[in-house]
Structures are given as C-alpha cells and as structure tokens.
Design a protein around this motif. Structure first.
Motif, PDB file in Angstrom:
ATOM      1  N   ILE A  91       0.850  -1.184   0.000  1.00 33.64           N
ATOM      2  CA  ILE A  91       0.000   0.000   0.000  1.00 33.64           C
ATOM      3  C   ILE A  91       0.891   1.241   0.000  1.00 33.64           C
ATOM      4  CG2 ILE A  91      -2.165  -0.865   0.920  1.00 33.64           C
ATOM      5  CD1 ILE A  91      -1.166  -0.350   3.716  1.00 33.64           C
ATOM      6  N   THR A 103      -3.295   4.783  -2.155  1.00 32.65           N
ATOM      7  CA  THR A 103      -4.418   4.872  -1.222  1.00 32.65           C
ATOM      8  C   THR A 103      -4.958   6.290  -1.042  1.00 32.65           C
ATOM      9  OG1 THR A 103      -2.978   5.116   0.715  1.00 32.65           O
ATOM     10  CG2 THR A 103      -3.578   2.872   0.059  1.00 32.65           C
ATOM     11  N   LEU A 110     -10.792   0.205   0.394  1.00 36.87           N
ATOM     12  CA  LEU A 110      -9.398   0.218   0.840  1.00 36.87           C
ATOM     13  C   LEU A 110      -9.208  -0.419   2.215  1.00 36.87           C
ATOM     14  CD1 LEU A 110      -8.061   3.668  -0.387  1.00 36.87           C
ATOM     15  CD2 LEU A 110      -7.307   1.407  -1.129  1.00 36.87           C
ATOM     16  N   LYS A 144      -7.613  -3.645   2.218  1.00 40.58           N
ATOM     17  CA  LYS A 144      -6.210  -3.591   1.784  1.00 40.58           C
ATOM     18  C   LYS A 144      -5.323  -3.072   2.922  1.00 40.58           C
ATOM     19  CE  LYS A 144      -7.569  -3.180  -2.993  1.00 40.58           C
ATOM     20  NZ  LYS A 144      -7.721  -4.607  -3.289  1.00 40.58           N
ATOM     21  N   CYS A 177      -1.398   3.509   6.473  1.00 37.02           N
ATOM     22  CA  CYS A 177      -0.181   2.916   5.914  1.00 37.02           C
ATOM     23  C   CYS A 177       0.972   2.975   6.924  1.00 37.02           C
ATOM     24  CB  CYS A 177       0.240   3.648   4.639  1.00 37.02           C
ATOM     25  SG  CYS A 177      -0.900   3.426   3.263  1.00 37.02           S
TER      26      CYS A 177
END
Lengths: 208, 467, 239
Positions: B104, B130, B187, B190, B223
């Motif tokens: 990511i 992202t 997202l 993810k 992230c």
C-alpha cells in the motif's frame, strides 16, 4: 565507493556553492492569552471542524458524560486503552480494553475513547503520543468514532508551544499524531467530504 | 518527447479541465490567502523557513549522517540511493524479502519521480495507491494534473463509473460523500491485509531521527500504522536539523497548501516502537540529481521547496494548461524549474520558457524561492544546450542580430528607417495583422502595431535641431 | 531638476508618443529633460530569453550612457525592473561594473514612481474626459511594488471617469518571447484580461508599460472591441 560515501562526498563538494548562513528571524513562540481565552479559542476551532464539544467539571464526571454521548451516537462497542483511569470509563457500552487486540477486532469496534497529550488552541489540533490513557496508534484509527478527552490544562496556544512540550516525548521515541478535526478529502471536484479513512466522527470531552 | 506548448495545445481545448482547474485554483487561492493573512508573524515564518532551509543545505552531510545514526538507534534501517534505479532496487528488494505481492502506498511524488510503480508491477508486486485522487488516477491509468488534487481534471460521473467498475460494490451514486465512502470500504481490506507500506516524507528530523508525513484523509495513518513493514523514500533535501524547526514548517505547509490552519492528520515516528505500528522501518535517502542542483549556486534554492503547490494555484499559465502540459509529477512554476534540473534540457528544455515571469509564484512561496530568477537562469542553460546541439540556431541568429543593432545607435536608427520601408507590404491602417515565420504566433490572435512615421529619437532630433 | 530620459528601444521604435508625453509632463512640472541618443535597449529581451552574455553588452552600454546622469526616468515598468533586479546578476563577477551599478541604479526611476515618490506629485494638471481602466503590469505590482501610485496619479486627472479592473493582479499573458513561444497559452490569458477590460465599459485601458498594452490592444483590435490602449504618460500629458 558505497552509495552512502558517494552521496556524502557529492554533498561536500557542493558546499562552495552555499550562501553564507542567514539569521533565522524571530517568530511567535507562544500565544499571549489566559486559560479561559485558550479554551474558548480551542472550542471555536473545533466548531470549524464540526466537532462536538462536551464538558466535564472534573475527572469524576468523565465516565458519566461519556456514557451519555456514546448513547447519543449509538456506539454499541467501545475500545479503550488498558491504562484508562476507572473514573473515565463509561458504563455503557461496557468498554473493551486494548490488551493487544487484533487489527480486525479494533476494526470491528464502533468507537474508541482515549485521552491525549495536549491540544493547540490556534489550530484546534489534538496531539497524541501513545502515552498514558491514549493507547497505541491503531486504537484511534480503525474504529469509525473517536471520543477524545482533553484537559483544559493541556491546551497550549500555538504550534511552537506544542513542539516544545513534545520534544522530550519524541526524544524518548514516542510516535506523535496531530489531528485537527476528522479526516477529510476534497479530491472529487474539490467538494469537501469529512471522514475518509480515519474515524469519521470525532467528539471532544473537555475536562475543567 | 513533446514540448510544453505542444501538450498545452491539446490541454487548452479540454473545457472540463479548464473549468475544473480554474475552480480548484481560485478556491484554494482564496483559502490560502485568508489563512496566511490571519497569522501576525506569517512573513517572519516565511523568512525563518527560508533561512532554515538555506542553513540546512549548507551542512546537509552532517544532518543526514545524524539522521542515519538516530533512525538506526531507534531500530530503523537507513539506505542511500544515488539514483532512481538504486532506490527502486532497494524498495523492491525489501518488499520481496517479505514475500509481499502487494504494497500500500501513500501519496508520494518522490516515488513517482523514481517511476516506482511500473518497476513494482514488473517485479510482480502490485502497488496500491491509497490517496483518493492518486487511486483514481491509478485505476484510470491516467496521470496527475495537480500536485495537491491530482484527479482534479476528472468529474464525479467519471469517478462513479470507475468505482462501479472496479470496486464490486454494485451501483453507486455520483455524490462525493458516497464515492468517498465506497473508497473507504474498498481500501479498508487492503489496509488491514497488506504487509508492506511505502510512503514519502514531508520532513525528517536529524536530531530525533523522526520522519513526518502530513496528510488529510487518514490513508497515511493507515499505511504508517497497520502494516508490518514500512518503507519511506525521501529526497535528501527534506531533512531538518532540529525538532524545533518542525514548528515553522507545520505552520507554513498546511496554510500554503490546502489553505487550512492545520491539515487533519500529521504523523511523526522515530524508528520502530514496540507493539505500536510497523515493526520494521526502512528509510531510503534519495539523491537522483539533487546534489547536482546543490552545486549550482543560482539554482540550489529549488531544493527549499516543501511541495505545498501554492505556486501552482497562483500561476496564470498553470491555470490555463493544468498539470499535464508539464509532463512531470512536478508541475506549475516549481515543476518548470525542478523538472529540467532533474531530467536535463534535452527532455525538459521547454519548461523554463513556460512562464511570463509574472512573479506571482515568488510572491506567495512559503519559503520565498525566487522562481522567476531561477527560470531566467535555466533559460540560459536551455539556450546554451540548444546552441550546442545545432550548427545554426535561428533564434540565436535573431538574438545576435538584435544585439548587433542595439550595440549602436546609428544601426538602431537605420533599422527603424528600414523597417518603415519593409513593412509597407504588410502594414495597413497602422496595424500588422500577419507577421512571417515564428512571429506568426503573435498575429494568429493579435494585431501588431506598425512602425510609426517617426521614431522617438528622430522626433527628439528634429525638436532639438529645427530645420 | 535635470532628468535623463531612458525611453527604451520599444517606445523609441514603436510608441514614440509615450516618450513625447513623458517629456511633456516632466517639462510641465518645470524639469529639464535630456535624451542621450547613445541609448538603445536595456537588454531585457536577451536576459529573459536565455542570452545573458548578450544582455551584459547592453548593461555596459547603459552604464556608459548614464554614468554621469543625476536622475534617469524610464516610462516602462519592465525595463526599470530589468535594470534593478537583473543588472547586478548579469554583472556578477565584474566588480568594477557592479560598483558602477551600485551608484547608478538608485538614480533610475520608473515614470510614475518618479512623479509620486521622488517629486511627490500626484496632480500633474491633466484633463482627460474619458472612461478609463488601469492594468497593473506584473512588474509594477510585484517587482517595483508601485502600489497605489499610478492609481493616485489617475485619480487626480480632471474629467476622468475611472473604473477598477477586476483581477488586477493577473498577468495579461505577454511575457516577452512567451507570447510567441507559447502563443496559445498567452492568448488564453489575454482572453481573460480582455474580458475584464471589456466588463469595465472603459474606452481606454492604460498601464505603465507599453509591452502589456501592445498585447492587450493587439487582442482588442483584432476583436474590433472599440477599446484603445494608452500609456499612462499619454493620459497625464493631456490638458
């Protein structure tokens, strides 16, 4: 030659092109304001971010005010840092301590409640350092709702005051998160949307 | 390789782009003007920002070595990359070591600069952007048109169709709130299930070994917090010596960038923290031409840039063309000076000329980069490169001829007289509506004044010496 | 006061009426004007287009011409800012030339700046009964920071109906060789400038720089818009 040595050598070779060091001019290092003004300023900024502000007169009231607000927000499951003081804890919903919960568990929680290290009046910013009563970073990130307890005494005027206060914490390796209102984006046609990936709703509980 | 005017030719005709960019730039311009005016010490902060950047570059070696030492002491690893290829190898190597098939990513122009995404695809690793706009651009296989709002050239209907096609969430509306909520849902899986994250860095602090990312959406925090491994790529010029320097830039950046008093989320971390966030951290320090820029006394302040994009939002050229015309992730005035220095004049030699030198960028730059001055400096470089590459350069011939004329008052007087005779074929009623050769660019849309019957110097001479 | 005129090559060749008007206004205010025929061009085009060595030749010529001039007045904002901002850079490395520039540059003044800041005059006795709008050239606005000076001069003109131009900080899109090298972007910028000018309902658009005015007027004339351009000196010269 290693990449490191070569880059350092390249940098050193450019030093003749550097202008003489300039004097760094003075700028504001604090806000001239009494406590009451700071609190008022902070509340106004939070209003700009559409953040609701709740008040408690002392630690003893925190749990009760929190319970009421969680009910209003329909928060069915709540996660809290494991070191949160007993008087802060709401009765309903029964909070679940983050004693190493999985990310999936945190994600499944409807809300999180934490304290903070300090807040900045001028920008309506709250600062976390994963210190006492705050939990780890993921705790205030994955649930869609965050109720943050801010002591009025923890409100500083402007950024340089916050940076000065943060310095020892950062030297000890604390990770720092500044947040100013809920997450936001204007990426689609520049229309502002509040609430993207972090908690979409933020409430602040101010403690006198 | 298309030049700026060639791409601008197409972009100028994109009416949706023109409207969207204008809306974005005028809106952000008004916001930044408001929140910068309300700080009583805004000018002092700008001067401080400029002075800190200048002093930092002077001793950059020291600061980078200290940063390396502190990050390492805090449990992180530091890597040095001389160029884009070396940086790509380092990042892909780390990702591979963890057996990751995807990573990511947080909005990072530096990873765009090193063309990381195509290299990751080639290595069998899927890079997932992202940031909402970056994701839109990536899913559309498009390129960014603005540093801050990269998908500003797209409208909600296009984004709705894209998300319906890619997200598997069925029918969506075109409301930005709904589209944003769909992206959140898409997202989240993810964020929770990707082992490696890749970020850029807005600032790093040598004193404390900290890296700082400034963002709005919370995708950055995701992230930086959730994956096991975090890799941050930063240009070497992003380091600041002291923790207290941060207070200047955390005031300058949000107010100049999005026009907010403070952006929603700012994260700062130092190496690795037990049981809190990624347990492996890699910081990649990138040169990729930066030391070459530092060696050029007249251009080194290009590296003071904090990527706020305020210069784009005030630039009248950018407002008409949008970002694609700059053919680079760095656009607008800062792109016009940075890109040619990173890529060379052969590839980006038209960019220093993509400005009227109006000075709007310099007037607002939070660290007072004198962009017009650097543009002029780079024009000389681009001209020298062109002259070196061509035996006969028509522009140089014309400029030399002009100089020959201006080097003597009698030659100038003679040229004025000659011009009056020569223009008889093309001048009518005091106007020339068609000029030959490259000058036709002017008369395609504008009349040109014909030479008057008498120059000023002739008038003055006659006045002083009446017949 | 004895005032040396730096007329600029552009005005000399294409807009002599601007120079004549400058002379008229300065003489009306009781000053003695001199014109040195050795003068040609300030070097702006060469410097801005990537030819600093060629520009340097013209810097030297300027210094030769005006070395002993007590006061130099320039009816062009862009040429004035070239002299002020770029000459020292072009001369870098030549300490003798730099020293001369140090003494000459403080004596160089843009026309409206000279009137308002050196002579401290706003009313020059002009009469001009027309509807006028003012385009602040980028150089007047940002490089020379003339602020309200040109506006104050126009405000004192009798009979004039002055209308403010919207988005006054916006460049007209001229930019020297930019207008040719990036003709389409330049035209897009000009279109917005013309729209703003037309929205004022003015019959005259004025400025302190004939390069912007040549650009704006060139576009307006192509559209048969019925608005003309006049250098501010020409308005101030009218009685």
């Amino acid at each position: 030659m290693s990449a490191r040595d070569e880059m350092i050598a390249r940098i050193r070779a450019t030093q003749t092109a550097a202008p003489p060091p300039a004097h760094i001019p003075a700028y504001r290092t604090h806000m001239q304001a009494n406590r009451e003004t700071l609190v008022q300023h902070f509340i106004e900024r939070l209003a700009d971010y559409h953040v609701s502000v709740l008040r408690a007169r002392g630690d003893g009231e925190i749990g009760e005010v929190a319970s009421r607000q969680l009910a209003t927000r329909n928060i069915a499951s709540l996660v809290i840092p494991s070191d949160m003081p007993a008087s802060w804890r709401p009765t309903t919903p029964a909070p679940r301590e983050d004693t190493g919960l999985s990310l999936q568990d945190l994600d499944a929680a409807a809300g999180a409640m934490t304290g903070c290290l300090l807040a900045i009046a001028e920008t309506g910013t709250i600062v976390l350092d994963s210190g006492p009563g705050q939990g780890r970073r993921a705790l205030t990130l994955l649930p869609d709702y965050h109720l943050c307890v801010v002591r009025e005494s923890a409100i500083v005027g402007i950024m340089p005051e916050a940076i000065a206060a943060l310095h020892p914490h950062v030297l000890r390796g604390a990770p720092i998160t500044f947040f100013s209102g809920p997450s936001a984006t204007a990426d689609i046609e520049l229309d502002r949307v509040e609430g993207v990936h972090g908690p979409r709703t933020l409430d602040v509980l101010l403690v006198a | 390789m298309k030049t700026f005017p060639e791409i601008a030719h197409t972009e100028l005709r994109d009416t949706q782009l023109r409207r969207n960019i204008r809306k974005a730039t005028t809106t952000i311009r008004a916001r930044t003007a408001r929140v910068t005016a309300e700080l009583p010490d805004w000018e002092q902060l700008r001067d401080a920002g400029q002075a800190i950047k200048q002093a930092t570059l002077r001793d950059l070696d020291k600061h980078l070595l200290q940063l390396e030492e502190r990050v390492t002491a805090a449990g992180g690893s530091v890597h040095w990359a001389r160029d884009a290829e070396e940086a790509r190898e380092i990042i892909i190597g780390i990702t591979r070591r963890h057996g990751a098939t995807r990573a990511i990513k947080i909005k990072s122009m530096t990873t765009d600069e090193i063309d990381l995404n195509p290299a990751m695809h080639a290595a069998g690793i899927e890079p997932i952007e992202t940031d909402l706009a970056d994701m839109i651009v990536q899913l559309m296989d498009d390129t960014p048109s603005h540093i801050l709002v990269p998908a500003i050239h797209r409208n909600r209907a296009e984004i709705q169709a894209l998300f319906e096609d890619k997200f598997g969430q069925g029918k969506l509306t075109d409301k930005p709130t709904d589209l944003t909520a769909a992206a959140r849902l898409y997202l989240r899986e993810k964020f929770l299930n990707t082992p490696v994250a890749i970020s850029g860095a807005n600032v790093a602090i040598a004193e404390t070994g900290s890296v700082c990312v400034v963002e709005s959406e919370g995708n950055g925090r995701m992230c930086l917090t959730l994956p096991r491994v975090l890799i941050s790529l930063m240009g070497i010029e992003k380091v600041l010596p002291r923790f207290e320097d941060l207070q200047v830039f955390l005031q300058l950046l949000p107010r100049s960038s999005t026009g907010e008093r403070m952006n929603p989320y700012t994260s700062l971390w130092s190496g690795v923290r037990e049981a809190d966030g990624p347990q492996e951290f890699h910081l990649v320090l990138l040169d990729n031409g930066r030391t070459k820029i530092m060696a050029d006394e007249a251009a080194r302040e290009t590296l003071h840039c904090i990527r706020c994009s305020r210069c784009l939002n005030v630039c009248p050229v950018y407002e008409r063309t949008g970002g694609h015309a700059y053919d680079s992730m760095y656009q607008g005035p800062i792109g016009a000076i940075l890109t040619p220095q990173l890529r060379g004049y052969e590839k980006a030699g038209s960019l220093p000329f993509a400005s009227t030198l109006c000075g709007a960028c310099y007037e607002v730059c939070p660290v007072k980069i004198n962009i017009p001055r650097i543009l002029i400096h780079l024009r000389a470089g681009a001209t020298d490169a062109r002259r070196a590459a061509h035996a006969i350069d028509p522009e140089t011939v014309a400029m030399k001829a002009a100089l020959w004329m201006f080097a003597s008052q009698s030659r100038l007087g003679a040229a004025q007289a000659l011009g009056r005779i020569a223009q008889r074929a093309i001048a009518h009623d005091g106007l020339i509506s068609r000029l030959p050769g490259p000058l036709s660019g002017w008369t395609d849309t504008r009349d040109f004044p014909a030479l008057p019957a008498q120059s000023f110097r002739a008038w003055w001479h006659n006045r002083a010496h009446p017949k | 006061m004895r005032v040396s005129l730096f007329i600029t090559c552009f005005n000399d060749t294409l807009f002599p009426q601007t120079g004549q008007a400058t002379v008229t206004v300065l003489e009306r205010l009781g000053h003695e004007v001199d014109f040195r025929p050795e003068q040609t061009c300030c070097g702006q085009m060469h410097s801005n287009s990537g030819y600093p060595r060629e520009a340097l030749t013209l810097v030297r010529r300027f210094v030769e011409t005006y070395r002993d001039a007590p006061m130099i007045v320039v009816p062009s904002t862009s040429c004035t800012s070239t002299i002020r901002a770029q000459y020292p850079r072009l001369a870098a490395g030549d300490s003798a030339l730099l020293a001369e520039l140090d003494t000459i540059i403080p004596r160089v003044h843009e026309f409206t700046e000279f009137l308002t800041r050196v002579l401290e005059v706003e009313d020059v006795g002009a009469y001009y009964p027309h509807r006028v709008t003012y385009h602040a050239s980028c150089n007047a606005l940002r490089a020379l920071k003339l602020g309200g000076a040109p506006r104050a001069l126009l405000g004192a003109v009798r009979g004039m109906e002055f209308v403010d131009l919207a988005d006054i900080e916006q460049c007209c899109g001229f930019g020297g060789t930019f207008a040719v090298k990036n003709a389409e972007v330049s035209t897009a910028m000009l279109t917005d400038k013309m729209r703003a000018v037309l929205a004022t309902g003015a019959e005259v658009v004025t400025a302190g720089d004939n390069s912007c005015l040549m650009h704006i007027a060139g576009g307006l004339s192509r559209l048969q818009a019925g608005v003309r351009a006049m250098h501010i000196a020409e308005i101030l010269a009218c009685v």
